[in-house]
Design a protein around this motif. Structure first.
Motif, mmCIF file in Angstrom:
data_model
loop_
_atom_site.group_PDB
_atom_site.id
_atom_site.type_symbol
_atom_site.label_atom_id
_atom_site.label_comp_id
_atom_site.label_asym_id
_atom_site.label_seq_id
_atom_site.Cartn_x
_atom_site.Cartn_y
_atom_site.Cartn_z
ATOM 1 N N UNK A 177 0.842 -1.196 0.000
ATOM 2 C CA UNK A 177 0.000 0.000 0.000
ATOM 3 C C UNK A 177 0.878 1.248 0.000
ATOM 4 N N UNK A 178 0.290 2.352 -0.474
ATOM 5 C CA UNK A 178 0.999 3.631 -0.486
ATOM 6 C C UNK A 178 0.784 4.409 0.798
ATOM 7 N N UNK A 179 -0.233 4.047 1.553
ATOM 8 C CA UNK A 179 -0.580 4.796 2.758
ATOM 9 C C UNK A 179 -1.522 3.967 3.610
ATOM 10 N N UNK A 180 -1.435 4.153 4.929
ATOM 11 C CA UNK A 180 -2.367 3.507 5.852
ATOM 12 C C UNK A 180 -3.176 4.587 6.557
ATOM 13 N N UNK A 181 -4.478 4.446 6.562
ATOM 14 C CA UNK A 181 -5.349 5.306 7.357
ATOM 15 C C UNK A 181 -5.578 4.620 8.693
ATOM 16 N N UNK A 182 -5.217 5.305 9.776
ATOM 17 C CA UNK A 182 -5.372 4.763 11.121
ATOM 18 C C UNK A 182 -6.449 5.559 11.858
ATOM 19 N N UNK A 183 -7.137 4.891 12.772
ATOM 20 C CA UNK A 183 -8.260 5.522 13.446
ATOM 21 C C UNK A 183 -7.842 6.487 14.550
ATOM 22 N N UNK A 184 -6.743 6.192 15.256
ATOM 23 C CA UNK A 184 -6.360 7.009 16.400
ATOM 24 C C UNK A 184 -4.888 7.420 16.315
ATOM 25 N N UNK A 185 -4.553 8.396 17.106
ATOM 26 C CA UNK A 185 -3.220 9.003 17.106
ATOM 27 C C UNK A 185 -2.110 7.965 17.285
ATOM 28 N N UNK A 186 -2.158 7.195 18.372
ATOM 29 C CA UNK A 186 -1.055 6.286 18.659
ATOM 30 C C UNK A 186 -1.031 5.080 17.723
ATOM 31 N N UNK A 187 -2.214 4.597 17.301
ATOM 32 C CA UNK A 187 -2.242 3.505 16.326
ATOM 33 C C UNK A 187 -1.406 3.857 15.103
ATOM 34 N N UNK A 188 -1.556 5.104 14.638
ATOM 35 C CA UNK A 188 -0.911 5.476 13.391
ATOM 36 C C UNK A 188 0.515 5.972 13.531
ATOM 37 N N UNK A 189 0.820 6.629 14.651
ATOM 38 C CA UNK A 189 2.121 7.281 14.753
ATOM 39 C C UNK A 189 3.213 6.393 15.330
ATOM 40 N N UNK A 190 2.859 5.451 16.173
ATOM 41 C CA UNK A 190 3.889 4.581 16.745
ATOM 42 C C UNK A 190 4.678 3.845 15.654
ATOM 43 N N UNK A 191 4.032 3.227 14.668
ATOM 44 C CA UNK A 191 4.818 2.501 13.648
ATOM 45 C C UNK A 191 5.793 3.402 12.892
ATOM 46 N N UNK A 192 5.356 4.621 12.541
ATOM 47 C CA UNK A 192 6.235 5.508 11.779
ATOM 48 C C UNK A 192 7.398 5.977 12.653
ATOM 49 N N UNK A 193 7.098 6.352 13.880
ATOM 50 C CA UNK A 193 8.155 6.858 14.756
ATOM 51 C C UNK A 193 9.128 5.749 15.155
ATOM 52 N N UNK A 194 8.644 4.527 15.229
ATOM 53 C CA UNK A 194 9.538 3.421 15.559
ATOM 54 C C UNK A 194 10.625 3.250 14.498
ATOM 55 N N UNK A 195 10.295 3.597 13.268
ATOM 56 C CA UNK A 195 11.267 3.482 12.182
ATOM 57 C C UNK A 195 12.336 4.565 12.261
ATOM 58 N N UNK A 196 12.123 5.581 13.095
ATOM 59 C CA UNK A 196 13.134 6.615 13.277
ATOM 60 C C UNK A 196 12.591 7.999 13.045
ATOM 61 N N UNK A 197 12.634 8.831 14.096
ATOM 62 C CA UNK A 197 12.091 10.181 13.961
ATOM 63 C C UNK A 197 12.993 11.083 13.131
ATOM 64 N N UNK A 198 14.244 10.666 12.905
ATOM 65 C CA UNK A 198 15.173 11.564 12.229
ATOM 66 C C UNK A 198 14.785 11.849 10.782
ATOM 67 N N UNK A 199 13.993 10.982 10.164
ATOM 68 C CA UNK A 199 13.563 11.212 8.787
ATOM 69 C C UNK A 199 12.058 11.390 8.667
#
Length: 335
Positions: free
Chosen positions: A266-288
């Motif tokens: 997929x090109x994008x994931x729509x998540x229902x809540x703040x932490x559901x969606x942001x934890x995976x991206x931030x886990x990959x590294x906030x520097x980018x």
């Protein structure tokens, strides 16, 4: 001439001024102007051990010499901001951060700049200053209102491997569940589809994460998927949007993650809540990571981190996420 991008200084007691100083010193913001305080930016350069002239401009769009850090001194902000204690919540810092954002948006609305990159603000400092907005997204939405109508906006967090857009943002989890309706999910899908097309993806593939474990397991663990999320997906599909799901939120991000060894489904994931969606991206590294506000009538990006009060003033702040946000703003302004 290249388009001009404004950088709001953020909370002067946090790392925003430092990452801005490092970015200008590296020559990576020649098309940018800081909306902030001259003394704060000079202090930031000293904290980072950098030598770069700070030039105060009298108006947005004024020609500035090369190899400098240009600052528009925002009217009305408190004096003595450079003397505030670093890493501490202060109402004067919160008020100044809000004033810089407001001034930047007004300049963009006047056609003086192409977009806004926001350095981190501190929500407690905003609250102490009497600013009622819980974050950048809600404040920018209000500033962009026309005729009293708020534009529908959504938060997207993105890096090179994963993009996610949120249906709900800064509210309690109990409140977020109430805000998940067929219309809010459908609106998110429409905004996401349009945004990805602006990114140059002609037919975006959008995965929708469920709210409940296993996406509700057919109603065994909750009925939000059946009552609200699935009808929104079907309506989006009828409109030509390539949305699918709802998928179990604990696995869909792995399926969407794109690497050289594993092209994402997929090109994008729509998540229902703040932490559901942001934890995976931030886990990959906030520097980018880059925060993008979708749905505004102008470009707005931001680093994927906060004010980092614990290291403010140490000169150790990593500017990579701010630099990624500037690159993203340029890309969006072109498309």
């Amino acid at each position: 001439m290249s388009p001009l991008f404004l950088i709001s200084q953020g909370d002067p007691s946090g790392i925003g001024p430092e990452i801005i100083a490092k970015t200008f010193a590296a020559g990576l913001a020649p098309d940018c102007l800081v909306m902030g305080d001259v003394a704060v930016m000079r202090r930031a350069l000293r904290q980072c051990g950098l030598s770069l002239p700070v030039v105060q401009v009298s108006r947005v769009g004024e020609t500035v010499p090369p190899n400098c850090l240009p600052v528009f001194q925002v009217p009305g902000i408190a004096s003595g901001l450079a003397d505030l204690a670093l890493g501490k919540v202060d109402a004067r810092a919160g008020a100044a951060a809000a004033a810089c954002i407001t001034a930047a948006v007004a300049s963009i609305q006047a056609g003086e700049a192409a977009g806004l990159v926001t350095a981190p603000i501190h929500k407690e400092a905003l609250h102490a200053a009497g600013v009622t907005f819980p974050g950048h997204t809600e404040m920018l939405q209000a500033l962009a209102a026309q005729g009293g109508a708020l534009p529908p906006v959504r938060m997207m967090l993105a890096n090179e491997e994963l993009r996610t857009v949120l249906v709900t943002i800064h509210c309690s989890l109990r409140r977020a569940i109430d805000l998940i309706t067929q219309e809010s999910v459908l609106q998110t899908l429409r905004i996401s589809h349009q945004a990805l097309q602006r990114f140059g993806i002609a037919k975006p593939r959008i995965a929708v994460a469920g709210l409940n474990p296993h996406a509700g397991e057919g109603g065994l663990f909750g009925d939000e998927e059946q009552l609200h999320i699935m009808p929104a997906i079907r309506q989006a599909q009828a409109e030509g949007i390539a949305a699918s799901g709802p998928f179990a939120p604990d696995t869909v991000f792995m399926r969407a993650r794109h690497t050289d060894a594993h092209p994402g489904e997929f090109d994008l994931v729509v998540a229902m809540t703040h932490d559901h969606g942001l934890i995976p991206v931030k886990y990959l590294g906030v520097e980018q990571g880059v925060n993008v506000t979708l749905g505004l009538p102008f470009v707005r990006t931001s680093p994927d981190h906060g004010t980092a009060f614990d290291i403010a003033g140490s000169g150790r702040a990593d500017p990579a996420s701010l630099q990624a946000a500037i690159r993203m703003a340029r890309r969006l302004a072109v498309n």
